[in-house]
Design an enzyme around this catalytic site. Structure first.
Site, PDB file in Angstrom:
ATOM      1  N   LYS A  83      21.127  -5.714  14.935  1.00 42.55           N
ATOM      2  CA  LYS A  83      20.843  -6.374  16.204  1.00 42.55           C
ATOM      3  C   LYS A  83      19.836  -5.521  16.955  1.00 42.55           C
ATOM      4  CE  LYS A  83      22.480 -10.030  18.562  1.00 42.55           C
ATOM      5  NZ  LYS A  83      22.921 -11.333  18.023  1.00 42.55           N
ATOM      6  N   LYS A 186      21.951 -22.867  25.492  1.00 43.19           N
ATOM      7  CA  LYS A 186      21.346 -23.301  24.239  1.00 43.19           C
ATOM      8  C   LYS A 186      22.372 -23.886  23.270  1.00 43.19           C
ATOM      9  CE  LYS A 186      19.027 -19.380  23.385  1.00 43.19           C
ATOM     10  NZ  LYS A 186      18.069 -18.458  22.726  1.00 43.19           N
ATOM     11  N   VAL A 187      23.563 -23.288  23.193  1.00 49.27           N
ATOM     12  CA  VAL A 187      24.584 -23.746  22.246  1.00 49.27           C
ATOM     13  C   VAL A 187      25.559 -24.718  22.898  1.00 49.27           C
ATOM     14  CG1 VAL A 187      26.462 -23.035  20.718  1.00 49.27           C
ATOM     15  CG2 VAL A 187      24.402 -21.624  20.902  1.00 49.27           C
TER      16      VAL A 187
END
Length: 360
Positions: A83, A186-187
């Site tokens: 990440k 977004k989700v």
């Protein structure tokens, strides 16, 4: 280019490598964490966020990269976990120059780390970063990429939620259930669509007024609450945290009325032991890194030449993975989060061991 520092001290962090990147001219300050490459190159998104301190940014990248290793392992991918975070307010400092400088640092790792979108970064940003590095996924369709990974993230969360519903209520559907969605970003917005289509009653909240207006316009049947506290305390069957991490803490668990937790947010457990608190209250927690793996499945598919239907089929299997983890948890008498960790660690150990077989 600027400052490039790396630490390889697994004793202190548990990570294979942690890289600090700085380019003063563009204002770039970034950290790349590679937790494991036992299964293959590390894959994980880049989070662009105004952290209060470098220590906070570092803690986030260490947690997130570890989570990616476990997520990729359980998703059946031949990829390790990594990440990155860029420290700063994207609305203030995000520029083409900064993103391309960051891309140079990603390229310098020689393929040990593939990046993608996360909070604060989007598909167009990946296209810019890709002008400096080959190791980018989540690119636009115009540039041969998969496009918006939120689509399959939400699909995978829905599949995991179906498996959890089956485990608790005996049927793999949310039809007739009241589902609380915290976060319509977004989700969350795609997840709401799947839930409505499945016949669920949806209650939601978001800190962004524009997100709430979207919900009123697109899904007027969705009930909107003022804040997360009200949602947590509401009479709901399923709680779906879909914003930032740490959503499940001692106070949240005490207030929850839901019987199932399944959401898209990363690192939902605020501290070790929360999973036991949930189990003690009879609340089924579908581990976040299991159910939210659809996005990484989508961007990983890009590496071999993106095919949406193939990626969606893989994301649909999150239903089967979640079912197996819940079965193992019951069989071993442990919380689902512990069962998921064990399964991921087993795969990383068994497949990672094969690297010892040297090929000519």
């Amino acid at each position: 280019m600027g400052v490039f520092a790396s630490t390889d001290d697994p004793e202190s962090t548990g990570h294979e490598q942690v890289v600090f990147c700085q380019d003063k001219q563009t204002g770039l300050k970034a950290i790349i964490g590679i937790y494991s490459t036992a299964l293959g190159p590390a894959l994980g998104g880049t989070r662009f966020y105004p952290y209060a301190s470098e220590e906070e940014a570092l803690a986030d990248v260490l947690d997130l990269s570890r989570g990616m290793a476990y997520k990729n392992a359980l998703a059946g991918l031949d990829l390790g976990g990594g990440k990155a975070v860029i420290w700063g307010d994207p609305a203030q400092i995000k520029t083409e120059g900064l993103l391309r400088a960051y891309g140079r640092f990603v390229e310098s790792l020689g393929g040990r780390y593939y990046t993608a979108c996360d909070v604060g970064t989007y598909v167009p940003d990946m296209d810019v970063i890709a002008r400096e590095t080959r190791y980018v996924t989540g690119r636009s369709v115009e540039h041969g990429g998969a496009g918006d990974s939120s689509i399959l993230t939400a699909w995978g969360v829905f599949q995991g939620m179906r498996a959890a519903a089956e485990h608790v209520w005996g049927v793999p559907t949310l039809h007739g259930r009241r589902v609380g969605v915290a976060g319509l970003g977004k989700v969350g917005k795609y997840l709401v669509g799947h839930l409505v289509d499945d016949g669920a009653e949806v209650v939601a909240t978001d800190v962004n007024p524009q997100a709430l207006e979207w919900a009123r316009t697109t899904h007027p049947q969705v009930s909107l609450l003022d804040d997360v506290s009200a949602l947590v305390a509401a009479d709901i069957d399923v709680y779906a945290p879909c914003a930032l991490g740490g959503a499940l803490n001692d106070d949240t668990v005490a207030a929850l009325r839901a019987k199932v937790i399944a959401g898209a947010a990363n690192n939902q457990l605020a501290h070790p032991g929360v999973e036991k608190l949930l189990a003690d209250r009879g609340i089924l927690y579908a581990p976040d890194y299991v159910v939210n793996a659809g996005g990484v499945i989508q961007v990983a598919d890009e590496i071999e030449g993106f095919d949406f239907e193939r990626a969606k089929l893989r994301a649909t299997r999150i239903y089967d993975t979640t079912r197996e983890i819940l079965r193992l948890a019951d069989a071993d008498g442990v919380p689902p989060a512990v069962a998921a960790d064990r399964l991921a660690e087993r795969r990383m150990a068994e497949i990672g061991r094969l690297r010892a077989i040297h090929l000519r």
